[in-house]
Design a protein around this motif. Structure first.
Motif, mmCIF file in Angstrom:
data_model
loop_
_atom_site.group_PDB
_atom_site.id
_atom_site.type_symbol
_atom_site.label_atom_id
_atom_site.label_comp_id
_atom_site.label_asym_id
_atom_site.label_seq_id
_atom_site.Cartn_x
_atom_site.Cartn_y
_atom_site.Cartn_z
ATOM 1 N N THR A 271 0.835 -1.201 0.000
ATOM 2 C CA THR A 271 0.000 0.000 0.000
ATOM 3 C C THR A 271 0.871 1.252 0.000
ATOM 4 O OG1 THR A 271 -1.805 -1.135 1.120
ATOM 5 C CG2 THR A 271 -1.782 1.261 1.270
ATOM 6 N N ALA A 272 1.920 1.238 0.803
ATOM 7 C CA ALA A 272 2.821 2.394 0.853
ATOM 8 C C ALA A 272 3.457 2.653 -0.513
ATOM 9 C CB ALA A 272 3.897 2.171 1.911
ATOM 10 N N LEU A 273 3.715 1.595 -1.270
ATOM 11 C CA LEU A 273 4.333 1.751 -2.589
ATOM 12 C C LEU A 273 3.414 2.419 -3.605
ATOM 13 C CD1 LEU A 273 6.207 -1.665 -2.957
ATOM 14 C CD2 LEU A 273 7.218 0.586 -2.559
ATOM 15 N N ILE A 274 2.100 2.217 -3.469
ATOM 16 C CA ILE A 274 1.188 2.798 -4.471
ATOM 17 C C ILE A 274 0.467 4.057 -3.991
ATOM 18 C CG2 ILE A 274 0.853 0.600 -5.661
ATOM 19 C CD1 ILE A 274 -1.982 0.538 -4.383
ATOM 20 N N LEU A 275 0.654 4.445 -2.735
ATOM 21 C CA LEU A 275 0.014 5.681 -2.251
ATOM 22 C C LEU A 275 0.383 6.915 -3.077
ATOM 23 C CD1 LEU A 275 -0.153 5.509 1.638
ATOM 24 C CD2 LEU A 275 -2.041 5.706 0.017
ATOM 25 N N GLU B 209 -3.381 9.923 -0.795
ATOM 26 C CA GLU B 209 -4.656 9.812 -0.072
ATOM 27 C C GLU B 209 -5.006 8.344 0.183
ATOM 28 O OE1 GLU B 209 -6.645 12.392 0.968
ATOM 29 O OE2 GLU B 209 -5.072 13.757 0.294
ATOM 30 N N ALA B 210 -5.824 8.120 1.187
ATOM 31 C CA ALA B 210 -6.316 6.770 1.473
ATOM 32 C C ALA B 210 -7.209 6.306 0.328
ATOM 33 C CB ALA B 210 -7.085 6.753 2.783
ATOM 34 N N PHE B 211 -7.276 5.023 0.128
ATOM 35 C CA PHE B 211 -8.136 4.466 -0.911
ATOM 36 C C PHE B 211 -9.561 4.377 -0.382
ATOM 37 C CE2 PHE B 211 -3.911 3.070 -1.901
ATOM 38 C CZ PHE B 211 -3.834 3.302 -3.265
ATOM 39 N N GLN C 58 -12.844 2.715 -5.374
ATOM 40 C CA GLN C 58 -11.653 2.389 -6.160
ATOM 41 C C GLN C 58 -11.482 0.865 -6.206
ATOM 42 O OE1 GLN C 58 -9.177 4.965 -3.694
ATOM 43 N NE2 GLN C 58 -8.640 6.107 -5.541
ATOM 44 N N TYR C 59 -11.821 0.283 -7.342
ATOM 45 C CA TYR C 59 -11.785 -1.174 -7.474
ATOM 46 C C TYR C 59 -10.381 -1.714 -7.700
ATOM 47 C CZ TYR C 59 -16.766 -0.545 -7.762
ATOM 48 O OH TYR C 59 -18.050 -0.208 -7.476
ATOM 49 N N PHE C 60 -9.484 -0.854 -8.127
ATOM 50 C CA PHE C 60 -8.118 -1.301 -8.376
ATOM 51 C C PHE C 60 -7.444 -1.780 -7.086
ATOM 52 C CE2 PHE C 60 -3.635 -0.058 -8.004
ATOM 53 C CZ PHE C 60 -3.079 -0.940 -8.913
ATOM 54 N N TYR C 61 -7.669 -1.080 -6.006
ATOM 55 C CA TYR C 61 -6.959 -1.372 -4.760
ATOM 56 C C TYR C 61 -7.216 -2.782 -4.219
ATOM 57 C CZ TYR C 61 -5.175 -0.857 -0.016
ATOM 58 O OH TYR C 61 -4.513 -1.044 1.164
ATOM 59 N N PRO C 62 -8.463 -3.225 -4.068
ATOM 60 C CA PRO C 62 -8.658 -4.610 -3.587
ATOM 61 C C PRO C 62 -8.118 -5.649 -4.562
ATOM 62 C CG PRO C 62 -10.779 -3.474 -3.786
ATOM 63 C CD PRO C 62 -9.709 -2.504 -4.160
ATOM 64 N N LEU C 63 -8.209 -5.368 -5.868
ATOM 65 C CA LEU C 63 -7.645 -6.296 -6.850
ATOM 66 C C LEU C 63 -6.126 -6.341 -6.749
ATOM 67 C CD1 LEU C 63 -9.891 -5.521 -9.954
ATOM 68 C CD2 LEU C 63 -10.000 -7.512 -8.429
ATOM 69 N N TYR C 64 -5.528 -5.189 -6.503
ATOM 70 C CA TYR C 64 -4.086 -5.103 -6.295
ATOM 71 C C TYR C 64 -3.662 -5.930 -5.073
ATOM 72 C CZ TYR C 64 0.334 -2.888 -4.853
ATOM 73 O OH TYR C 64 1.623 -2.644 -4.440
ATOM 74 N N LEU C 65 -4.389 -5.780 -3.961
ATOM 75 C CA LEU C 65 -4.071 -6.548 -2.753
ATOM 76 C C LEU C 65 -4.260 -8.044 -2.980
ATOM 77 C CD1 LEU C 65 -5.519 -4.364 0.143
ATOM 78 C CD2 LEU C 65 -3.162 -4.489 -0.704
#
Length: 129
Positions: A19-23, A29-31, A35-42
């Motif tokens: 998460t720190a890498l893509i902030l 800002e917090a996701f 934002q559907y990308f973030y859960p897919l990224y995780l």
């Protein structure tokens, strides 16, 4: 199950770093829920974590601590395809309140749903992992 929780803590730490890498790409800002990308990224990070360990020796840190190894039914190494099926099966096993994991308690071969689905099994090691 202890190995699952052990790896869960490690995955949580990896998610913090990921998460720190893509902030910076989200203006720091917090996701949010839109934002559907973030859960897919995780999810992709989690697959990378489990998949890499399963295809490179069959042991995550938690499995190594408890002297357990994931392999195909013959004891061979897993490929990425089988690791992917196991990962998706594991998600399904959790999605139904962990019933897929508990299934191994009544299964005649002691296999969980994701083991049956992917053709894998856990091997308990006697010596050092």
């Amino acid at each position: 199950m202890a190995a699952v929780f052990y790896d869960g803590f490690l995955l949580l730490a990896i998610w913090f770093v990921a998460t720190a890498l893509i902030l910076p790409f989200n203006a720091g800002e917090a996701f949010n829920s839109g934002q559907y990308f973030y859960p897919l990224y995780l999810l992709a990070v989690a697959f990378g974590f489990y998949g890499w360990f399963w295809t490179h020796g069959g042991q995550t840190l938690g499995l190594k601590a408890w002297k357990i190894r994931v392999a195909d039914k013959a004891g061979g190494k897993l490929g990425w395809r089988r690791a992917g099926v196991r990962f998706i099966g594991g998600l399904l096993s959790w999605a139904i309140f962990g019933l897929g994991f508990a299934w191994c308690l009544i299964d005649k071969e002691g296999l969980a749903w994701h083991d049956r689905l992917s053709g894998t099994r856990l091997f308990f090691l006697d010596g050092p992992g």
